[in-house]
Design an enzyme around this catalytic site. Structure first.
Site, short mmCIF file in Angstrom:
data_model
loop_
_atom_site.label_atom_id
_atom_site.label_comp_id
_atom_site.label_asym_id
_atom_site.label_seq_id
_atom_site.Cartn_x
_atom_site.Cartn_y
_atom_site.Cartn_z
N CYS A 77 0.80 -1.22 0.00
CA CYS A 77 0.00 0.00 0.00
C CYS A 77 0.83 1.28 0.00
CB CYS A 77 -0.93 0.01 1.22
SG CYS A 77 -0.04 0.10 2.80
N GLU A 115 -7.38 -5.91 -0.14
CA GLU A 115 -7.37 -4.92 0.95
C GLU A 115 -6.26 -3.93 0.70
OE1 GLU A 115 -5.63 -3.36 4.77
OE2 GLU A 115 -4.75 -4.73 3.31
N ARG A 159 -8.65 3.01 11.84
CA ARG A 159 -7.87 2.41 10.76
C ARG A 159 -8.81 2.22 9.57
NH1 ARG A 159 -2.93 0.00 11.27
NH2 ARG A 159 -2.17 -1.19 9.49
N ARG A 161 -9.67 1.49 5.77
CA ARG A 161 -9.12 0.72 4.67
C ARG A 161 -10.17 0.50 3.58
NH1 ARG A 161 -5.17 2.13 6.72
NH2 ARG A 161 -3.30 0.97 7.33
#
Length: 322
Positions: A77, A115, A159, A161
């Site tokens: 990422c 993800e 968090r 995502r």
């Protein structure tokens, strides 16, 4: 025939956060790949029965992998993150997405789970996400995605995502629903026990400048703190800020708490707890900086478990595990 345990291939597996979630939802992880040697040690420590290939994914022939139904990938990422260089597909790590497409082409996959960071959808004015969407659509996948913050799914950490699920079958895609949000019932110190003394190495030296600065900053012992580029960062409402992989690069970026014995950094196991991992998940004998890096690089396991559970509900008779 209804499938008891559809088979999963895991790319960019890290320490196995996605794999653990899918396994808990009833899937069988038949093969995984990871290049980081210390992450591989942690993976093998917790998944002794799963075949783990420790090498560059670009050197793997998909034809050599056992057959499977679903591919999962928490692909790198850094190329898309607001904290990284945001080069996207111009970065070699961003181009690793196309390795996922290579596997999809060679294995004729029915379902793909991806993800990545929240910024994936906004990177390069949306062009990066459009490219990913188009690559999947051109292969006749139907796509669902969601941008979700872990604290809206019961985990006391901010968090956010992007989660993508791609289906070859339209009916399966149409039936799939992402899990609904749920109230946050646990906060930081429902996860971290301040009444248990940690190892001495985690406590700040009272003579250090770091200790003096943090002592002045900790005005609410029910919050968590850390040094950042902008001074000392403090959590709000008992919800942790995002745990970052740079904890393993700069030790002073590890979050700090005030417990019943003094001021200290949180332990790697406590980092895992804030990611929702069970207490049974543990680290082997690896450098502590690798443990922290792995904690910041992994996923919020319960969020993915809920997504995987929803996926299991729609699979039904689509796969035959024999």
């Amino acid at each position: 025939m209804t499938v008891a345990k559809p088979k999963v291939c895991s790319l960019f597996a890290g320490i196995g956060g996605i794999d653990l979630a899918f396994a808990q939802a009833g899937f069988e992880i038949v093969w995984a790949n990871e290049i980081d040697k210390d992450a591989c040690k942690t993976y093998r420590h917790n998944f002794p029965d799963t075949i783990l290939s420790e090498c560059d994914i670009r050197k793997i022939k998909a034809s050599s992998i056992p057959d499977f139904n679903i591919l999962t990938a928490g692909f790198p990422c850094q190329s898309f993150s607001v904290c990284g260089n945001k080069k996207g597909f111009e970065d070699e790590r961003g181009n690793l997405f196309f390795e996922i497409m290579r596997f999809a082409d060679e294995k004729k996959l029915e379902v793909i789970f991806l993800e990545n960071v929240a910024n994936l959808t906004e990177h390069d004015n949306g062009r990066t996400f459009n490219r990913i969407h188009n690559e999947l659509s051109e292969r006749n996948y139907y796509i669902r995605y969601i941008i979700a913050d872990a604290c809206n799914y019961g985990i006391p950490q901010h968090r956010t995502r992007t989660y993508i699920v791609a289906f070859k079958d339209f009916d399966m895609c149409n039936k799939f629903k992402f899990p609904e949000e749920q109230p946050l019932k646990k906060h930081i110190f429902d996860v971290i026990d301040r009444s248990i003394r940690a190892d001495d190495k985690y406590y700040l030296d009272e003579k250090s400048v770091q200790y003096q600065k943090m002592k002045a900053a900790i005005t609410d012992k029910n919050q968590i703190y850390r040094f950042s580029d902008y001074g000392i960062q403090k959590s709000n409402d008992g919800i942790s800020f995002t745990l970052k992989a740079n904890m393993g690069t700069w030790y002073n970026r590890v979050p700090i708490i005030k417990d019943n014995f003094g001021m200290r950094t949180i332990t790697p196991k406590e980092c895992l707890a804030l990611q929702g991992f069970p207490a049974t998940f543990d680290f082997p004998d690896i450098p502590i900086k690798s443990m922290y890096k792995q904690c910041g690089n992994t996923v919020v396991e319960p969020v993915i478990k809920r997504i995987a559970t929803q996926l299991m509900l729609v699979i039904g008779d689509f796969f035959d595990n024999n």
